[in-house]
Design a protein around this motif. Structure first.
Motif, PDB file in Angstrom:
ATOM      1  N   ASP A   1      -8.826  35.756  79.754  1.00  0.00           N
ATOM      2  CA  ASP A   1      -8.432  34.251  79.125  1.00  0.00           C
ATOM      3  C   ASP A   1      -9.799  33.457  78.501  1.00  0.00           C
ATOM      4  O   ASP A   1      -9.550  32.466  78.354  1.00  0.00           O
ATOM      5  CB  ASP A   1      -7.888  33.559  80.351  1.00  0.00           C
ATOM      6  N   LEU A   2     -10.681  34.132  78.589  1.00  0.00           N
ATOM      7  CA  LEU A   2     -12.038  33.329  77.938  1.00  0.00           C
ATOM      8  C   LEU A   2     -12.590  33.829  76.648  1.00  0.00           C
ATOM      9  O   LEU A   2     -13.428  33.158  76.231  1.00  0.00           O
ATOM     10  CB  LEU A   2     -13.286  33.218  78.912  1.00  0.00           C
TER      11      LEU A   2
ATOM     12  N   LYS B   1      -9.782  25.974  82.225  1.00  0.00           N
ATOM     13  CA  LYS B   1     -10.597  26.590  80.983  1.00  0.00           C
ATOM     14  C   LYS B   1     -10.544  25.476  79.673  1.00  0.00           C
ATOM     15  O   LYS B   1     -11.362  25.365  78.638  1.00  0.00           O
ATOM     16  CB  LYS B   1     -10.092  27.755  80.277  1.00  0.00           C
ATOM     17  N   ASP B   2      -9.582  24.688  79.840  1.00  0.00           N
ATOM     18  CA  ASP B   2      -9.390  23.565  78.684  1.00  0.00           C
ATOM     19  C   ASP B   2      -9.883  22.194  79.151  1.00  0.00           C
ATOM     20  O   ASP B   2      -9.704  21.315  78.460  1.00  0.00           O
ATOM     21  CB  ASP B   2      -8.080  23.441  78.387  1.00  0.00           C
TER      22      ASP B   2
ATOM     23  N   SER C   1     -13.524  31.601  73.900  1.00  0.00           N
ATOM     24  CA  SER C   1     -13.649  30.245  74.409  1.00  0.00           C
ATOM     25  C   SER C   1     -15.411  29.773  74.104  1.00  0.00           C
ATOM     26  O   SER C   1     -16.018  30.765  74.135  1.00  0.00           O
ATOM     27  CB  SER C   1     -13.256  30.243  75.836  1.00  0.00           C
ATOM     28  N   ASP C   2     -15.320  28.358  74.345  1.00  0.00           N
ATOM     29  CA  ASP C   2     -17.008  27.997  74.184  1.00  0.00           C
ATOM     30  C   ASP C   2     -17.424  28.115  75.577  1.00  0.00           C
ATOM     31  O   ASP C   2     -18.729  27.580  75.570  1.00  0.00           O
ATOM     32  CB  ASP C   2     -16.882  26.507  73.601  1.00  0.00           C
TER      33      ASP C   2
END
Length: 298
Positions: free
Chosen positions: A75-76, A52-53, A79-80
């Motif tokens: 976990d998102l 994710k990063d 997030s972009d």
């Protein structure tokens, strides 16, 4: 690069079959990807955490049902990185809410165009939820359906929504309503003989039951409906048939409200579901988190 997450158990292995078709398309279009057929929720989350990063990730492609998507968004949220969903579950209420395709060719075309929608999510006792969070009778029905022997057969016959209907008919005669307190923003409601409370970011659960027919995932509002002071016969004969069209909300014993911050407590612990997954028991706090998930329109 696209990160593909496949639930091998979704829809009686339908997810794996969907990925086999999609992979051929990815190869023919020379689309860079890494694919993971995950055996558990933990394994799925570990893959998301790993990627994710990374700046190289264009999107996460989720092949599975509502429960698989529920795992991924934990976990998102915020997030972009967007997600795209190829539905392969039994209920697929998320796909129904956003009119997502189950055609691998159309999905591939859509993720290349990458038209992204920003969606609200519910924050439910520390869990994120895209569709509906609920407690009471419907949580018991969902739990019963997930553990039933007939779910596999209904999925095989492509009538997975019947799993919830049959479970409802088996659970309702045994379920005991409870005394519930509901706080919505600055208002409080105290009700007896409450059968269920559902909080919707989208309209439906259970394979198309429009329990929150006025809900919209981009309005920054939680739609809440609770069922109370009616008998079992009324639920089964009058309300259950109407929930598929959303015409239950004007009937006696059904209260429909809206808010942003909701707290529910009960006189005994009641199971709580989010996106069709059991996540704990009451008391439960639910609040809206606007524009927290990016979804590729397919």
């Amino acid at each position: 690069m696209y990160v593909v997450l496949v639930n091998p158990k979704a829809g009686n292995s339908q997810g794996v079959k969907q990925w086999e078709q999609l992979e051929k398309i990815f190869v023919s279009k020379k689309m860079a990807y890494e694919a993971f057929v995950t055996a558990s929720e933990q394994e799925t989350r570990e893959v998301v955490w790993e990627f994710k990063d990374k700046n190289t990730v264009t999107a996460f492609i989720v092949i599975g049902g509502d429960g698989t998507v529920h795992t991924v968004i934990q976990d998102l949220a915020g997030s972009d990185i967007p997600i795209a969903v190829l539905p392969a579950g039994s209920g697929n209420d998320l796909a129904r809410a956003f009119e997502l395709t189950n055609n691998p060719n159309k999905l591939a075309e859509a993720i290349l165009k990458q038209e992204v929608r920003e969606l609200d999510v519910l924050h439910v006792n520390g869990n994120y939820c895209l569709t509906i969070a609920a407690t009471g009778m419907d949580a018991e029905i969902t739990d019963h359906a997930a553990r039933s022997f007939y779910k596999r057969w209904f999925n095989f016959l492509r009538v997975g929504s019947l799993t919830y209907v049959l479970s409802a008919l088996l659970v309702i005669p045994k379920f005991k309503p409870s005394h519930v307190k509901i706080k919505i923003d600055n208002d409080q409601y105290i009700a007896e003989k409450v059968w269920m409370v559902a909080c919707g970011n989208t309209q439906s659960y259970g394979g198309g039951m429009k329990v929150c027919p006025l809900a919209h995932p981009t309005d920054g509002i939680v739609d809440l409906v609770f069922l109370h002071t009616v008998n079992r016969r009324t639920i089964i004969s009058k309300l259950l048939p109407k929930v598929y069209s959303g015409k239950h909300i004007n009937k006696d014993g059904v209260t429909y409200l809206k808010g942003r911050d909701i707290r529910i407590s009960s006189d005994r612990p009641l199971k709580v579901i989010a996106d069709g997954e059991i996540i704990g028991e009451t008391p439960v706090a639910i609040r809206i988190k606007p524009n927290a998930i990016k979804l590729i329109a397919t």
